[in-house]
Design a protein around this motif. Structure first.
Motif, mmCIF file in Angstrom:
data_model
loop_
_atom_site.group_PDB
_atom_site.id
_atom_site.type_symbol
_atom_site.label_atom_id
_atom_site.label_comp_id
_atom_site.label_asym_id
_atom_site.label_seq_id
_atom_site.Cartn_x
_atom_site.Cartn_y
_atom_site.Cartn_z
ATOM 1 N N UNK A 1 43.258 41.602 51.441
ATOM 2 C CA UNK A 1 43.251 40.506 50.504
ATOM 3 C C UNK A 1 43.335 41.973 48.949
ATOM 4 N N UNK A 2 42.817 41.012 48.500
ATOM 5 C CA UNK A 2 43.453 41.712 46.533
ATOM 6 C C UNK A 2 41.834 41.723 46.227
ATOM 7 N N UNK A 3 42.112 42.572 44.678
ATOM 8 C CA UNK A 3 40.868 42.588 43.883
ATOM 9 C C UNK A 3 41.094 42.748 42.503
ATOM 10 N N UNK A 4 41.320 41.491 41.590
ATOM 11 C CA UNK A 4 41.410 41.772 39.843
ATOM 12 C C UNK A 4 40.473 41.308 39.465
ATOM 13 N N UNK A 5 40.154 42.511 38.671
ATOM 14 C CA UNK A 5 39.536 43.063 37.084
ATOM 15 C C UNK A 5 40.244 42.276 36.408
ATOM 16 N N UNK A 6 39.961 41.282 35.403
ATOM 17 C CA UNK A 6 40.504 40.808 34.947
ATOM 18 C C UNK A 6 39.888 40.894 33.460
ATOM 19 N N UNK A 7 39.277 41.821 32.970
ATOM 20 C CA UNK A 7 38.869 42.947 32.086
ATOM 21 C C UNK A 7 39.860 44.277 31.621
ATOM 22 N N UNK A 8 40.160 45.189 32.505
ATOM 23 C CA UNK A 8 40.367 45.940 33.020
ATOM 24 C C UNK A 8 42.260 45.024 32.975
ATOM 25 N N UNK A 9 42.241 44.189 33.391
ATOM 26 C CA UNK A 9 44.227 44.077 34.020
ATOM 27 C C UNK A 9 44.702 44.777 34.887
ATOM 28 N N UNK A 10 43.912 45.057 36.153
ATOM 29 C CA UNK A 10 44.096 45.757 36.698
ATOM 30 C C UNK A 10 44.316 44.661 38.438
ATOM 31 N N UNK A 11 44.948 44.991 39.087
ATOM 32 C CA UNK A 11 45.058 44.381 40.381
ATOM 33 C C UNK A 11 45.338 45.503 41.536
ATOM 34 N N UNK B 1 27.978 34.695 46.026
ATOM 35 C CA UNK B 1 26.494 34.427 46.047
ATOM 36 C C UNK B 1 25.631 36.216 45.050
ATOM 37 N N UNK B 2 25.306 37.277 46.551
ATOM 38 C CA UNK B 2 25.201 38.381 45.874
ATOM 39 C C UNK B 2 26.167 39.069 45.178
ATOM 40 N N UNK B 3 27.312 38.696 45.168
ATOM 41 C CA UNK B 3 28.155 39.274 43.976
ATOM 42 C C UNK B 3 27.915 38.939 42.496
ATOM 43 N N UNK B 4 27.502 37.365 42.190
ATOM 44 C CA UNK B 4 27.753 36.531 41.499
ATOM 45 C C UNK B 4 26.296 36.804 40.613
ATOM 46 N N UNK B 5 25.483 37.394 40.944
ATOM 47 C CA UNK B 5 24.430 38.338 41.094
ATOM 48 C C UNK B 5 24.124 39.347 40.082
ATOM 49 N N UNK B 6 25.384 40.126 41.196
ATOM 50 C CA UNK B 6 25.085 41.909 40.443
ATOM 51 C C UNK B 6 25.784 41.647 38.986
ATOM 52 N N UNK C 1 36.865 38.581 37.272
ATOM 53 C CA UNK C 1 37.221 38.865 38.406
ATOM 54 C C UNK C 1 38.169 37.814 39.509
ATOM 55 N N UNK C 2 39.540 38.491 40.063
ATOM 56 C CA UNK C 2 38.759 37.830 41.308
ATOM 57 C C UNK C 2 39.015 38.005 42.549
ATOM 58 N N UNK C 3 38.833 37.719 43.309
ATOM 59 C CA UNK C 3 38.792 38.489 45.141
ATOM 60 C C UNK C 3 38.890 37.768 46.030
ATOM 61 N N UNK C 4 39.891 37.898 46.367
ATOM 62 C CA UNK C 4 39.912 37.031 48.186
ATOM 63 C C UNK C 4 40.087 38.545 49.136
ATOM 64 N N UNK C 5 39.180 37.561 50.822
ATOM 65 C CA UNK C 5 39.485 38.677 51.712
ATOM 66 C C UNK C 5 39.715 37.875 52.997
ATOM 67 N N UNK C 6 40.290 38.519 53.775
ATOM 68 C CA UNK C 6 40.721 37.595 55.346
ATOM 69 C C UNK C 6 40.110 38.986 55.622
#
Length: 248
Positions: free
Chosen positions: A124-134, A1-6, A112-117
Motif C-alpha cells: 500500500x502507501x503512506x502519505x504524510x500530509x504535513x511533510x509532503x512525503x509519500x 481507531x487505535x491510530x487515531x488515538x495515537x 495522513x493517508x494510508x492504505x494497506x492490502x
C-alpha cells in the motif's frame, strides 16, 4: 481507531514512551483464535469522546462505528469528528468472517493517508500530509496477525471471564511509532457493574495496552456481558485521561 488515538496523543504532547514488560508467550492470532465470531454483528454505534480535566468532562468529538457483516467478510467504518478539526477522520477495515484474518485497511485524516492490502505481503502507501512525503509500503510478514484497527472489536468476542489475560498479534504501520507485527495485551479482566442510562449493567471490565504506544497508554473497555456492546472506553496516558461513552 487505535491510530487515531495515537495521533491525538501526539497533538496533545507530553507523550513519553516506555518499554513494555515481558508479555505472555502464547498470542491470539487468526491461526489461534478462540473468539466467537457470532458475537460480531451488523450494527451502527456512536460514542461521545470526552477529555477529563480537573474532574470535568469536556466533549472533544464523536466516534461512529458501522459494522456490516456479510457471508465471508466483515466491513468496519469508523468516523471520528473532532471539535478542533475541520475534517473527519475515517478508518475502514475489512476482515474475513472466519478467524478475522485481515484483508484491507485505510485511514484518512488531516495529517495522513494510508492504505494497506494484506496478503503474502502487506502492500500500500503512506502519505504524510504535513511533510509532503509519500512512502510505498511492501512489508513481508512471516506470522499470523490481526489488523490493529480491528482488535478492539476482537476483544468483544473473546471468551472473557474473571482474570482473563492474553496477548494479541496485530499489524500496525506508523513510521513515527511502530511498523510491522506487534503486540496488544489484555492485562486483566474483571466482572463488575456499570450504570448506563440510569440502569446497572453487568459488564466485563477489560484493561488493555499495546506496543503502538510502547504500552504507555492504557485503554479500559466496559463491555456488556449479554450484548457485548462497548458501553464505555477509558484512555489513560500519564496524568491525562479521555473517555468515550456510548450514545443510546
Amino acid at each position: 481507531m487505535k491510530n487515531l488515538v495515537l495521533v491525538l496523543l501526539v497533538i496533545l504532547g507530553n507523550f513519553t514512551p516506555i518499554f513494555s514488560q515481558e508479555a505472555p508467550i502464547l498470542s491470539i492470532s487468526p491461526l489461534n483464535n478462540p473468539a466467537n465470531t457470532n458475537l460480531i454483528k451488523s450494527e451502527t454505534s456512536k460514542m461521545t469522546w470526552f477529555m477529563i480535566k480537573d474532574s470535568l468532562k469536556i466533549p472533544i468529538g464523536t466516534l461512529e462505528t458501522q459494522i456490516q457483516k456479510e457471508k465471508e467478510k466483515i466491513y468496519i467504518i469508523t468516523t471520528v469528528v473532532m471539535k478542533q478539526s475541520p475534517t473527519k477522520w475515517i478508518d475502514s477495515t475489512i476482515v474475513e468472517v472466519q478467524h478475522f484474518k485481515p484483508i484491507y485497511h485505510s485511514s484518512f485524516n488531516q495529517q495522513r493517508e494510508m492504505v494497506l492490502q494484506f496478503g503474502k505481503k502487506t502492500t500500500g502507501y503512506y502519505l504524510d500530509k504535513q511533510a509532503g512525503s509519500k512512502t510505498q509500503i511492501s512489508e513481508k510478514t512471516n506470522s499470523s496477525f490481526f489488523d490493529s484497527n480491528f482488535y478492539p472489536q476482537l476483544i468483544r468476542s473473546l471468551p472473557l471471564k474473571e482474570g482473563y489475560s492474553n496477548t494479541i498479534s496485530i499489524f500496525d504501520y506508523n513510521p513515527k511509532a511502530k511498523v510491522g507485527v506487534i503486540k496488544a495485551t489484555i492485562r486483566k479482566t474483571e466482572e463488575t457493574t456499570y450504570t448506563f442510562n440510569g440502569k446497572k449493567r453487568q459488564v466485563w471490565k477489560v484493561e488493555t495496552t499495546d506496543d503502538i504506544s510502547n504500552n504507555v497508554t492504557i485503554s479500559t473497555y466496559y463491555i456488556d456481558q449479554s450484548t457485548r456492546e462497548i458501553l464505555k472506553q477509558e484512555i489513560d496516558f500519564g496524568s491525562r485521561k479521555m473517555v468515550m461513552e456510548l450514545v443510546e
